[in-house]
Motif scaffolding. Sequence first.
Motif, PDB file in Angstrom:
ATOM      1  N   LEU A 245       4.084 -16.204  13.887  1.00 14.58           N
ATOM      2  CA  LEU A 245       3.115 -17.118  13.275  1.00 14.58           C
ATOM      3  C   LEU A 245       1.779 -17.076  14.001  1.00 14.58           C
ATOM      4  N   GLU A 246       1.809 -16.982  15.330  1.00 12.40           N
ATOM      5  CA  GLU A 246       0.566 -16.881  16.095  1.00 12.40           C
ATOM      6  C   GLU A 246      -0.199 -15.621  15.720  1.00 12.40           C
ATOM      7  N   ALA A 247       0.510 -14.535  15.500  1.00 15.40           N
ATOM      8  CA  ALA A 247      -0.147 -13.288  15.092  1.00 15.40           C
ATOM      9  C   ALA A 247      -0.798 -13.456  13.724  1.00 15.40           C
ATOM     10  N   ARG A 248      -0.116 -14.135  12.808  1.00 16.21           N
ATOM     11  CA  ARG A 248      -0.700 -14.368  11.484  1.00 16.21           C
ATOM     12  C   ARG A 248      -1.917 -15.262  11.562  1.00 16.21           C
ATOM     13  N   VAL A 249      -1.872 -16.277  12.423  1.00 17.20           N
ATOM     14  CA  VAL A 249      -3.016 -17.176  12.591  1.00 17.20           C
ATOM     15  C   VAL A 249      -4.210 -16.403  13.149  1.00 17.20           C
ATOM     16  N   ALA A 250      -3.964 -15.549  14.135  1.00 17.97           N
ATOM     17  CA  ALA A 250      -5.048 -14.755  14.718  1.00 17.97           C
ATOM     18  C   ALA A 250      -5.668 -13.835  13.671  1.00 17.97           C
ATOM     19  N   GLU A 251      -4.847 -13.254  12.824  1.00 21.95           N
ATOM     20  CA  GLU A 251      -5.350 -12.379  11.764  1.00 21.95           C
ATOM     21  C   GLU A 251      -6.193 -13.171  10.772  1.00 21.95           C
ATOM     22  N   ALA A 252      -5.749 -14.364  10.411  1.00 19.46           N
ATOM     23  CA  ALA A 252      -6.497 -15.200   9.464  1.00 19.46           C
ATOM     24  C   ALA A 252      -7.825 -15.638  10.071  1.00 19.46           C
ATOM     25  N   LYS A 253      -7.816 -15.971  11.363  1.00 15.50           N
ATOM     26  CA  LYS A 253      -9.072 -16.349  12.024  1.00 15.50           C
ATOM     27  C   LYS A 253     -10.046 -15.188  12.051  1.00 15.50           C
ATOM     28  N   ALA A 254      -9.551 -13.976  12.279  1.00 16.50           N
ATOM     29  CA  ALA A 254     -10.421 -12.799  12.298  1.00 16.50           C
ATOM     30  C   ALA A 254     -11.035 -12.573  10.921  1.00 16.50           C
ATOM     31  N   ARG A 255     -10.232 -12.744   9.870  1.00 17.34           N
ATOM     32  CA  ARG A 255     -10.783 -12.590   8.517  1.00 17.34           C
ATOM     33  C   ARG A 255     -11.824 -13.654   8.224  1.00 17.34           C
ATOM     34  N   ALA A 256     -11.549 -14.888   8.634  1.00 17.74           N
ATOM     35  CA  ALA A 256     -12.504 -15.976   8.400  1.00 17.74           C
ATOM     36  C   ALA A 256     -13.800 -15.720   9.153  1.00 17.74           C
ATOM     37  N   GLU A 257     -13.692 -15.228  10.363  1.00 20.73           N
ATOM     38  CA  GLU A 257     -14.893 -14.931  11.148  1.00 20.73           C
ATOM     39  C   GLU A 257     -15.702 -13.814  10.498  1.00 20.73           C
ATOM     40  N   ALA A 258     -15.010 -12.801   9.991  1.00 20.23           N
ATOM     41  CA  ALA A 258     -15.709 -11.704   9.319  1.00 20.23           C
ATOM     42  C   ALA A 258     -16.422 -12.217   8.075  1.00 20.23           C
ATOM     43  N   LEU A 259     -15.775 -13.093   7.339  1.00 18.15           N
ATOM     44  CA  LEU A 259     -16.425 -13.653   6.155  1.00 18.15           C
ATOM     45  C   LEU A 259     -17.600 -14.543   6.532  1.00 18.15           C
TER      46      LEU A 259
ATOM     47  N   ASN B 238     -19.485 -14.198   9.210  1.00 21.47           N
ATOM     48  CA  ASN B 238     -20.560 -13.293   9.633  1.00 21.47           C
ATOM     49  C   ASN B 238     -21.240 -12.664   8.424  1.00 21.47           C
ATOM     50  N   ALA B 239     -20.442 -12.339   7.417  1.00 21.00           N
ATOM     51  CA  ALA B 239     -21.023 -11.754   6.211  1.00 21.00           C
ATOM     52  C   ALA B 239     -21.832 -12.796   5.453  1.00 21.00           C
ATOM     53  N   ALA B 240     -21.434 -14.062   5.551  1.00 17.56           N
ATOM     54  CA  ALA B 240     -22.162 -15.129   4.859  1.00 17.56           C
ATOM     55  C   ALA B 240     -23.551 -15.306   5.461  1.00 17.56           C
ATOM     56  N   ALA B 241     -23.675 -15.001   6.734  1.00 18.24           N
ATOM     57  CA  ALA B 241     -24.979 -15.109   7.380  1.00 18.24           C
ATOM     58  C   ALA B 241     -25.927 -14.037   6.867  1.00 18.24           C
ATOM     59  N   GLY B 242     -25.372 -12.960   6.337  1.00 15.83           N
ATOM     60  CA  GLY B 242     -26.197 -11.885   5.787  1.00 15.83           C
ATOM     61  C   GLY B 242     -26.569 -12.201   4.353  1.00 15.83           C
ATOM     62  N   SER B 243     -26.848 -11.161   3.586  1.00 16.07           N
ATOM     63  CA  SER B 243     -27.255 -11.354   2.196  1.00 16.07           C
ATOM     64  C   SER B 243     -26.042 -11.664   1.326  1.00 16.07           C
ATOM     65  N   GLY B 244     -26.286 -12.055   0.116  1.00 14.43           N
ATOM     66  CA  GLY B 244     -25.224 -12.351  -0.838  1.00 14.43           C
ATOM     67  C   GLY B 244     -24.390 -11.125  -1.157  1.00 14.43           C
ATOM     68  N   GLU B 245     -25.037  -9.956  -1.153  1.00 15.84           N
ATOM     69  CA  GLU B 245     -24.304  -8.728  -1.426  1.00 15.84           C
ATOM     70  C   GLU B 245     -23.311  -8.446  -0.305  1.00 15.84           C
ATOM     71  N   ASP B 246     -23.716  -8.732   0.956  1.00 14.84           N
ATOM     72  CA  ASP B 246     -22.808  -8.527   2.083  1.00 14.84           C
ATOM     73  C   ASP B 246     -21.588  -9.441   1.953  1.00 14.84           C
ATOM     74  N   LEU B 247     -21.824 -10.673   1.560  1.00 23.99           N
ATOM     75  CA  LEU B 247     -20.726 -11.621   1.392  1.00 23.99           C
ATOM     76  C   LEU B 247     -19.792 -11.160   0.283  1.00 23.99           C
ATOM     77  N   ALA B 248     -20.343 -10.713  -0.824  1.00 21.53           N
ATOM     78  CA  ALA B 248     -19.523 -10.242  -1.941  1.00 21.53           C
ATOM     79  C   ALA B 248     -18.691  -9.034  -1.522  1.00 21.53           C
TER      80      ALA B 248
END
Length: 155
Positions: free
Chosen positions: A110-124, A126-136
């Motif tokens: 479960l800890e591994a899954r949580v870490a993976e979900a946090k990494a995806r959220a962080e990537a999203l 970071n992409a949100a800070a960029g342009s809308g195309e980056d987020l999409a």
Amino acid sequence: MEISTNENETADVQNENTGRGHDFTKVRPTHVDLAEYVNAHSGLEPVTANQVRAILTLRTEFSRLPEQKAKREERRLERQRAASKYAGMNEAQKKAAKAAERAAREAAKLEARVAEAKARAEALANAAAGSGEDLAAAVEADQGGEAPRKISRRR
């Protein structure tokens, strides 16, 4: 149920360990009977009498391979280690210790899954800070490249 003996199967197999050749095209009635029984009771793909003969013939040679002997020895040692780990415990203590080990393994998963979900959220994020195309692009990549679903109204 009729079992055919397929003549196209491996006729002569040279065994590199014993030097004996095996002719799997010649089957006995017991091979046919066993194939019929397996086919009637297994629910798997049908087996031929030739395959039954090959398995029965090669099983002992397979078990004598050094790799198989090493695997059996490793499993035996693992059973001994597990038994010694619980030595001196009564049944209730053994059961509790095993349950604690299972819970620890599940927690690690479960800890591994949580870490993976946090990494995806962080990537999203970071992409949100960029342009809308980056987020999409980040959202599409996170969803496995699937096209967005169309939501239509029921009528």
